[in-house]
Design a protein around this motif. Structure first.
Motif, PDB file in Angstrom:
ATOM      1  N   GLY A  78     148.334  29.332 -69.952  1.00  0.00           N
ATOM      2  CA  GLY A  78     148.138  30.157 -71.141  1.00  0.00           C
ATOM      3  C   GLY A  78     146.671  30.428 -71.416  1.00  0.00           C
ATOM      4  O   GLY A  78     146.299  31.525 -71.864  1.00  0.00           O
ATOM      5  N   VAL A  79     145.835  29.449 -71.149  1.00  0.00           N
ATOM      6  CA  VAL A  79     144.386  29.628 -71.325  1.00  0.00           C
ATOM      7  C   VAL A  79     143.828  30.542 -70.244  1.00  0.00           C
ATOM      8  O   VAL A  79     143.002  31.421 -70.511  1.00  0.00           O
ATOM      9  CB  VAL A  79     143.662  28.267 -71.305  1.00  0.00           C
ATOM     10  CG1 VAL A  79     142.151  28.455 -71.243  1.00  0.00           C
ATOM     11  CG2 VAL A  79     144.037  27.451 -72.535  1.00  0.00           C
TER      12      VAL A  79
ATOM     13  N   TYR B 152     138.778  22.946 -73.001  1.00  0.00           N
ATOM     14  CA  TYR B 152     137.376  22.672 -72.651  1.00  0.00           C
ATOM     15  C   TYR B 152     137.108  22.884 -71.166  1.00  0.00           C
ATOM     16  O   TYR B 152     136.050  23.383 -70.787  1.00  0.00           O
ATOM     17  CB  TYR B 152     137.017  21.224 -73.006  1.00  0.00           C
ATOM     18  CG  TYR B 152     137.125  20.894 -74.473  1.00  0.00           C
ATOM     19  CD1 TYR B 152     136.061  21.120 -75.346  1.00  0.00           C
ATOM     20  CD2 TYR B 152     138.298  20.361 -74.993  1.00  0.00           C
ATOM     21  CE1 TYR B 152     136.154  20.813 -76.697  1.00  0.00           C
ATOM     22  CE2 TYR B 152     138.406  20.049 -76.343  1.00  0.00           C
ATOM     23  CZ  TYR B 152     137.345  20.275 -77.195  1.00  0.00           C
ATOM     24  OH  TYR B 152     137.438  19.976 -78.531  1.00  0.00           O
ATOM     25  N   THR B 153     138.064  22.515 -70.323  1.00  0.00           N
ATOM     26  CA  THR B 153     137.824  22.542 -68.877  1.00  0.00           C
ATOM     27  C   THR B 153     138.210  23.860 -68.219  1.00  0.00           C
ATOM     28  O   THR B 153     137.741  24.150 -67.112  1.00  0.00           O
ATOM     29  CB  THR B 153     138.616  21.412 -68.189  1.00  0.00           C
ATOM     30  OG1 THR B 153     140.013  21.644 -68.359  1.00  0.00           O
ATOM     31  CG2 THR B 153     138.250  20.053 -68.796  1.00  0.00           C
ATOM     32  N   GLN B 154     139.109  24.632 -68.857  1.00  0.00           N
ATOM     33  CA  GLN B 154     139.645  25.873 -68.293  1.00  0.00           C
ATOM     34  C   GLN B 154     140.524  25.630 -67.064  1.00  0.00           C
ATOM     35  O   GLN B 154     141.101  26.556 -66.520  1.00  0.00           O
ATOM     36  CB  GLN B 154     138.509  26.841 -67.902  1.00  0.00           C
ATOM     37  CG  GLN B 154     137.589  27.223 -69.039  1.00  0.00           C
ATOM     38  CD  GLN B 154     138.262  28.162 -70.034  1.00  0.00           C
ATOM     39  OE1 GLN B 154     138.791  29.191 -69.638  1.00  0.00           O
ATOM     40  NE2 GLN B 154     138.244  27.810 -71.289  1.00  0.00           N
TER      41      GLN B 154
ATOM     42  N   ILE C 133     138.573  27.745 -78.372  1.00  0.00           N
ATOM     43  CA  ILE C 133     139.433  28.438 -77.402  1.00  0.00           C
ATOM     44  C   ILE C 133     138.746  29.659 -76.845  1.00  0.00           C
ATOM     45  O   ILE C 133     138.242  30.530 -77.571  1.00  0.00           O
ATOM     46  CB  ILE C 133     140.761  28.862 -78.065  1.00  0.00           C
ATOM     47  CG1 ILE C 133     141.610  27.630 -78.405  1.00  0.00           C
ATOM     48  CG2 ILE C 133     141.543  29.782 -77.133  1.00  0.00           C
ATOM     49  CD1 ILE C 133     142.917  27.968 -79.069  1.00  0.00           C
ATOM     50  N   THR C 134     138.682  29.718 -75.523  1.00  0.00           N
ATOM     51  CA  THR C 134     138.269  30.914 -74.798  1.00  0.00           C
ATOM     52  C   THR C 134     139.264  31.120 -73.668  1.00  0.00           C
ATOM     53  O   THR C 134     139.816  30.156 -73.137  1.00  0.00           O
ATOM     54  CB  THR C 134     136.865  30.775 -74.186  1.00  0.00           C
ATOM     55  OG1 THR C 134     136.840  29.638 -73.306  1.00  0.00           O
ATOM     56  CG2 THR C 134     135.805  30.599 -75.264  1.00  0.00           C
ATOM     57  N   VAL C 135     139.545  32.365 -73.312  1.00  0.00           N
ATOM     58  CA  VAL C 135     140.532  32.632 -72.279  1.00  0.00           C
ATOM     59  C   VAL C 135     139.904  33.503 -71.201  1.00  0.00           C
ATOM     60  O   VAL C 135     138.949  34.244 -71.436  1.00  0.00           O
ATOM     61  CB  VAL C 135     141.782  33.331 -72.850  1.00  0.00           C
ATOM     62  CG1 VAL C 135     142.514  32.403 -73.800  1.00  0.00           C
ATOM     63  CG2 VAL C 135     141.410  34.630 -73.554  1.00  0.00           C
ATOM     64  N   ASN C 136     140.467  33.423 -69.998  1.00  0.00           N
ATOM     65  CA  ASN C 136     139.935  34.172 -68.866  1.00  0.00           C
ATOM     66  C   ASN C 136     140.663  35.483 -68.651  1.00  0.00           C
ATOM     67  O   ASN C 136     140.204  36.319 -67.894  1.00  0.00           O
ATOM     68  CB  ASN C 136     140.046  33.322 -67.585  1.00  0.00           C
ATOM     69  CG  ASN C 136     139.235  32.048 -67.693  1.00  0.00           C
ATOM     70  OD1 ASN C 136     138.153  32.052 -68.263  1.00  0.00           O
ATOM     71  ND2 ASN C 136     139.749  30.954 -67.142  1.00  0.00           N
TER      72      ASN C 136
END
Length: 277
Positions: A97-98, A181-183, A272-275
């Protein structure tokens, strides 16, 4: 207090039941995955059968740490069947999801992210409980001549296994939050799976643990995931005080692990950050 009352009034059982039902329906669409999982479990059981047969053949006594070969196999077969319906795979879902951005869509839903995941996963667990654990339990009973007594132990097991699923979910939720944090969560999740299955007694009965390790494990929540439900199921002669203590311990761990996971999520969702997406 007002916030709590608002949440209570907003509680809609129909919504949660519908969510669980959708999980059951979705799992029913992937029949081949069920067959593959059952085949994988059969291969695993053949391996552990030969492994433990060799272990018992190497000692001079039929009873090791209070368990015969038959006791050990019954425990491990049921543990394998329990793993099949209890494993949530939430960490993988959170990680994906991330990475693809879909977690943002889930976060803006009217139902909280953790509540949505919990009831959806419980629906899947219920489906696999019916198609994997119940048939396995019946087969074990037939082969062993109904060695596991049928009585109140079944009720205790059902209550205990629900607590176990909730603890397992909370552990996954906590570990899955790390991916914010780690993605990437692959390595962390593999380590989590190894630790949880080992320390919970899913791969090796806790009776075989060295005394020091056993005492350490009993101070951790993992034994309440697999060992406690299986102990309550297999043994019908446990004192009432011990049964109450085991269930109370599980309930306390549910509260503690959920609280830790919830706090960690609240702190972490700000980063939260997403790719993708």
């Amino acid at each position: 207090m007002n916030q709590t009352l608002k949440q209570f009034k907003a509680f809609n059982p129909k919504a949660y039941l519908a969510l669980m039902r959708s999980a059951v329906m979705e799992n029913m669409q992937f029949r081949m995955s069920v067959l593959v999982m059952l085949f994988g479990n059969m291969v695993y059981l053949v391996v552990i059968y030969n492994l433990w047969k060799a272990i018992y053949a190497s000692v001079d006594t039929p009873v090791v740490n209070g368990m015969t070969f038959a006791d050990t196999m019954i425990y491990l077969v049921l543990a394998s069947a329990q793993f099949a319906f209890m494993e949530a795979y939430l960490v993988w879902d959170m990680g994906r999801g991330v990475q693809d951005g879909s977690i943002i869509v889930q976060l803006i839903k009217p139902m909280s992210y953790s509540t949505y995941q919990l009831f959806y996963i419980l629906g899947g667990n219920m489906f696999y409980f019916i198609v994997t654990f119940i048939p396995t339990f019946i087969i074990v009973e037939i082969i062993t001549g109904w060695v596991i007594p049928i009585g109140m132990n079944l009720l205790y097991y059902l209550v205990s296994v629900i607590f176990g699923m909730m603890i397992n979910f909370a552990v996954d939720y906590f570990v899955g939050t790390i991916c914010l944090y780690t993605q990437s969560i692959w390595g962390i999740n593999i380590m989590k799976q190894i630790l949880v299955t080992f320390l919970s007694g899913a791969t090796v009965p806790l009776a075989f643990f060295p005394e020091i390790l056993y005492r350490l494990v009993m101070f951790l929540p993992f034994h309440a995931i697999y060992n406690t439900p299986l102990t309550l199921l297999i043994h019908n002669d446990l004192p009432a005080a011990r049964i109450a203590n085991m269930l109370l311990t599980q309930f306390i761990w549910v509260l503690v692990v959920f609280a830790l996971a919830r706090v960690f999520w609240k702190v972490s969702e700000k980063v939260i950050t997403v790719n993708g997406g």
